[in-house]
Motif scaffolding. Structure first.
Motif, PDB file in Angstrom:
ATOM      1  N   ARG A  37       0.821  -1.218   0.000  1.00  0.00           N
ATOM      2  CA  ARG A  37       0.000   0.000   0.000  1.00  0.00           C
ATOM      3  C   ARG A  37       0.854   1.267   0.000  1.00  0.00           C
ATOM      4  NH1 ARG A  37      -2.396   3.056   3.951  1.00  0.00           N
ATOM      5  NH2 ARG A  37      -1.475   1.765   5.573  1.00  0.00           N
ATOM      6  N   LEU A  38       2.022   1.195   0.629  1.00  0.00           N
ATOM      7  CA  LEU A  38       2.912   2.353   0.708  1.00  0.00           C
ATOM      8  C   LEU A  38       3.883   2.339  -0.474  1.00  0.00           C
ATOM      9  CD1 LEU A  38       3.612   2.209   4.528  1.00  0.00           C
ATOM     10  CD2 LEU A  38       2.130   3.815   3.333  1.00  0.00           C
ATOM     11  N   PRO A  39       4.459   3.488  -0.812  1.00  0.00           N
ATOM     12  CA  PRO A  39       5.409   3.520  -1.927  1.00  0.00           C
ATOM     13  C   PRO A  39       6.733   2.830  -1.618  1.00  0.00           C
ATOM     14  CG  PRO A  39       4.433   5.700  -1.559  1.00  0.00           C
ATOM     15  CD  PRO A  39       4.072   4.857  -0.376  1.00  0.00           C
ATOM     16  N   ALA A  40       7.011   2.555  -0.344  1.00  0.00           N
ATOM     17  CA  ALA A  40       8.272   1.939   0.068  1.00  0.00           C
ATOM     18  C   ALA A  40       7.995   0.616   0.776  1.00  0.00           C
ATOM     19  CB  ALA A  40       9.039   2.876   1.000  1.00  0.00           C
ATOM     20  N   PRO A  41       8.936  -0.336   0.691  1.00  0.00           N
ATOM     21  CA  PRO A  41       8.759  -1.622   1.379  1.00  0.00           C
ATOM     22  C   PRO A  41       9.180  -1.564   2.846  1.00  0.00           C
ATOM     23  CG  PRO A  41      10.800  -1.652   0.134  1.00  0.00           C
ATOM     24  CD  PRO A  41      10.161  -0.314  -0.129  1.00  0.00           C
ATOM     25  N   TYR A  42       9.162  -2.712   3.488  1.00  0.00           N
ATOM     26  CA  TYR A  42       9.669  -2.993   4.844  1.00  0.00           C
ATOM     27  C   TYR A  42       8.647  -2.807   5.963  1.00  0.00           C
ATOM     28  CZ  TYR A  42      14.128  -2.727   2.332  1.00  0.00           C
ATOM     29  OH  TYR A  42      15.133  -2.892   1.425  1.00  0.00           O
ATOM     30  N   ARG A 419      15.699   4.334  -6.011  1.00  0.00           N
ATOM     31  CA  ARG A 419      15.825   5.781  -6.218  1.00  0.00           C
ATOM     32  C   ARG A 419      15.454   6.548  -4.945  1.00  0.00           C
ATOM     33  NH1 ARG A 419      14.625   4.732 -11.806  1.00  0.00           N
ATOM     34  NH2 ARG A 419      12.403   4.403 -11.390  1.00  0.00           N
ATOM     35  N   LEU A 420      14.355   6.130  -4.309  1.00  0.00           N
ATOM     36  CA  LEU A 420      13.926   6.809  -3.078  1.00  0.00           C
ATOM     37  C   LEU A 420      14.949   6.614  -1.971  1.00  0.00           C
ATOM     38  CD1 LEU A 420      11.827   8.347  -1.423  1.00  0.00           C
ATOM     39  CD2 LEU A 420      10.660   6.169  -1.004  1.00  0.00           C
ATOM     40  N   GLU A 424      16.912   9.700  -0.126  1.00  0.00           N
ATOM     41  CA  GLU A 424      16.899   9.969   1.319  1.00  0.00           C
ATOM     42  C   GLU A 424      18.312  10.018   1.886  1.00  0.00           C
ATOM     43  OE1 GLU A 424      12.533   8.174   2.649  1.00  0.00           O
ATOM     44  OE2 GLU A 424      14.321   6.949   2.977  1.00  0.00           O
ATOM     45  N   LEU A 425      19.183   9.149   1.389  1.00  0.00           N
ATOM     46  CA  LEU A 425      20.581   9.180   1.827  1.00  0.00           C
ATOM     47  C   LEU A 425      21.243  10.492   1.404  1.00  0.00           C
ATOM     48  CD1 LEU A 425      21.605   5.501   0.955  1.00  0.00           C
ATOM     49  CD2 LEU A 425      21.285   6.468   3.246  1.00  0.00           C
ATOM     50  N   ALA A 426      20.914  10.974   0.213  1.00  0.00           N
ATOM     51  CA  ALA A 426      21.482  12.244  -0.267  1.00  0.00           C
ATOM     52  C   ALA A 426      20.974  13.418   0.566  1.00  0.00           C
ATOM     53  CB  ALA A 426      21.133  12.449  -1.741  1.00  0.00           C
ATOM     54  N   LEU A 427      19.708  13.388   0.920  1.00  0.00           N
ATOM     55  CA  LEU A 427      19.165  14.441   1.791  1.00  0.00           C
ATOM     56  C   LEU A 427      19.911  14.469   3.120  1.00  0.00           C
ATOM     57  CD1 LEU A 427      15.282  14.084   1.325  1.00  0.00           C
ATOM     58  CD2 LEU A 427      16.763  15.863   0.384  1.00  0.00           C
ATOM     59  N   GLY A 428      20.201  13.275   3.648  1.00  0.00           N
ATOM     60  CA  GLY A 428      20.946  13.205   4.903  1.00  0.00           C
ATOM     61  C   GLY A 428      22.369  13.708   4.744  1.00  0.00           C
ATOM     62  N   VAL A 445       6.395   9.102  -4.248  1.00  0.00           N
ATOM     63  CA  VAL A 445       6.065   8.562  -5.568  1.00  0.00           C
ATOM     64  C   VAL A 445       6.838   9.306  -6.660  1.00  0.00           C
ATOM     65  CG1 VAL A 445       4.204   8.240  -7.256  1.00  0.00           C
ATOM     66  CG2 VAL A 445       3.794   7.732  -4.832  1.00  0.00           C
ATOM     67  N   ASP A 446       6.918  10.630  -6.553  1.00  0.00           N
ATOM     68  CA  ASP A 446       7.644  11.410  -7.559  1.00  0.00           C
ATOM     69  C   ASP A 446       9.108  10.991  -7.637  1.00  0.00           C
ATOM     70  OD1 ASP A 446       5.512  12.928  -8.463  1.00  0.00           O
ATOM     71  OD2 ASP A 446       5.847  14.569  -7.037  1.00  0.00           O
ATOM     72  N   VAL A 447       9.737  10.811  -6.476  1.00  0.00           N
ATOM     73  CA  VAL A 447      11.138  10.379  -6.464  1.00  0.00           C
ATOM     74  C   VAL A 447      11.259   8.971  -7.043  1.00  0.00           C
ATOM     75  CG1 VAL A 447      13.101   9.808  -4.989  1.00  0.00           C
ATOM     76  CG2 VAL A 447      11.756  11.858  -4.504  1.00  0.00           C
TER      77      VAL A 447
END
Length: 464
Positions: A37-42, A419-420, A424-428, A445-447
């Motif tokens: 349901r979410l754009p990311a797993p885990y 990509r996401l 996120e690593l780049a933002l950090g 979703v855009d990322v």
């Protein structure tokens, strides 16, 4: 023969089930699609564990290794029941495993539970973990807070409430969460448990972490340590209880009074209700003092106490959510099943082609090891049930992305998650941190769909 399998839920339970099936001895090929349901797993590893738990990275690394083999497809940002249905799955797969977990708070039937300032732990965890489907702000206005529960979730939220926000900057805490916690006026967090120190459900590691908080005094009360024989036996015979007792006994000896915040542990407290301040807000927590019953349980003493608070969090367990077209046990919050085979709600007969694993199968108990053994049981039945699988009209792999595209579903893939993850690593990195978690679903979703470019300062731009 090839088994086309759908798994709904890309948390640990779903990923482990996929991995176990791929490694299982079988006489047929396998093709697995994970729907999330979410754009990311885990799942709860990403959205149910406090950001200051670095050891969780080890679990994520193991899950990532499974996905990165490339033999499992992910369709993220796909809502089962809306974007794709059980009837759809029957057209494209031979079977489905539901591994949707439990993300709601279990109810607590006490007076005043619906007052303003009364919250569920799961909702708060979703907020501080940056879940995209909860509000971006959280009302952190209370100086004195009560947390009910003696499990790890209770300690997680108590630690986050009491911890100074700047001490979270080494983690992936989202910006909006940091700002909210930074402005919190909290001075006292009170944690209440129904039973005694020898009967708690949290782990020694969780408890120790509390004692390491900067500028936070740990307060325990001597009246809670008059152990009965059952408690003494638990301390003597169980290594985990022994360590917990040792930590608590050390805290009894600590000098307190110099810290700006205090975290209190209260035992032998049976919740009775929340007190209304006259305007519909929480003003106090009322409880009955209990005592040991000699057998590891407690009985009431008749002594009623109140402690002033302005916010209350119940951490009394998670609860599963129903899925469209799938049997559901409203009392226990699970999909009715026998060893992972889903059962008709009325007849208790096996529902061909439908399976469950993880918390939606057994309820929200157990750790990662339980999830693996749980998945093995479900998979062994799935493999042995070949004669009862569905007969899909369109089992070809390309039919599913075509169906989602036709319905206008902007689904994310494993490449999109990569990509996401890198984003996120780049933002950090731009802020000297390991990661900064993206919160808004649209931005995730855009990322993932490569519609965002990043500048060196970490700012982002959506492409046309």
């Amino acid at each position: 023969m090839k088994l086309r399998l759908a798994i709904v839920g890309a948390g640990p339970a779903g990923i482990y089930a996929a991995d176990i099936l791929l490694k299982h001895e079988r006489a047929f090929d396998v093709s697995i699609d994970l729907f999330e349901r979410l754009p990311a797993p885990y799942g709860l590893v990403r959205y149910g564990v406090a950001p200051d738990h670095p050891r969780i990275k080890g679990i994520i690394n193991a899950l990532r290794d499974v996905l990165d083999r490339g033999d499992i497809r992910i369709f993220g940002n796909v809502d089962f029941g809306t974007d794709i249905t059980l009837d759809d799955l029957k057209q494209h797969y031979h079977a489905v495993i539901f591994s949707t977990g439990a993300v709601r708070d279990a109810p607590l039937d006490i007076e005043g539970i619906d007052l303003e300032g009364s919250y569920g732990a799961a909702d708060f965890v979703n907020w501080f973990d940056g879940h995209p489907d909860v509000p971006r702000t959280w009302p952190l206005e209370a100086r004195e807070v009560a947390v009910l529960g003696n499990g790890n979730v209770a300690l997680d939220i108590s630690r986050i409430l009491a911890k100074h926000a700047d001490d979270l900057l080494t983690t992936e805490v989202p910006d909006n969460v940091y700002e909210g916690l930074k402005a919190s006026p909290v001075t006292d967090v009170h944690v209440f448990g129904r039973r005694g120190p020898a009967q708690v459900k949290f782990t020694p590691l969780e408890l120790r972490e509390l004692g390491e908080l900067r500028d936070v005094d740990m307060i325990v009360y001597d009246e809670d340590f008059d152990y009965d024989d059952a408690s003494k036996l638990a301390v003597a015979s169980n290594k985990q209880v022994m360590v917990i007792d040792r930590v608590l006994q050390q805290w009894r000896q600590r000098e307190t009074g110099s810290a700006s915040r205090r975290l209190h542990l209260h035992f032998y407290a049976k919740p009775l209700g929340l007190v209304d301040d006259g305007t519909g807000r929480v003003s106090a927590f009322r409880y009955e003092r209990t005592r040991p019953d000699g057998e590891g349980g407690v009985v009431g003493t008749g002594e009623i106490r109140e402690i002033p608070i302005q916010a209350f969090y119940r951490a009394v367990g998670y609860f599963g959510s129903p899925l469209a077209g799938v049997p559901f046990d409203e009392e226990h919050g699970v999909i009715p099943n026998h060893e992972g085979r889903v059962l008709h709600a009325e007849s208790n007969e096996i529902l061909s082609g439908v399976y469950a694993t993880g918390w939606i199968k057994r309820g929200p108990v157990g750790l990662i090891g339980h999830t693996k053994s749980d998945a093995m049981e479900t998979i062994s039945h799935l493999v042995g049930d070949q004669s009862d699988w569905w007969s899909p009209a369109h089992p070809d792999e390309e039919s599913v992305p075509a169906l989602l595209a036709e319905r206008g579903v902007e689904f994310t893939t494993l490449d999109g998650w990569h990509r996401l993850d890198q984003h996120e690593l780049a933002l950090g990195a731009a802020r000297g941190r390991e990661r900064v978690k993206v919160v808004p679903r649209e931005e995730m979703v855009d990322v993932s769909l490569d519609r965002v470019s990043s500048d060196v300062d970490g700012s982002t731009h959506v492409s046309d």
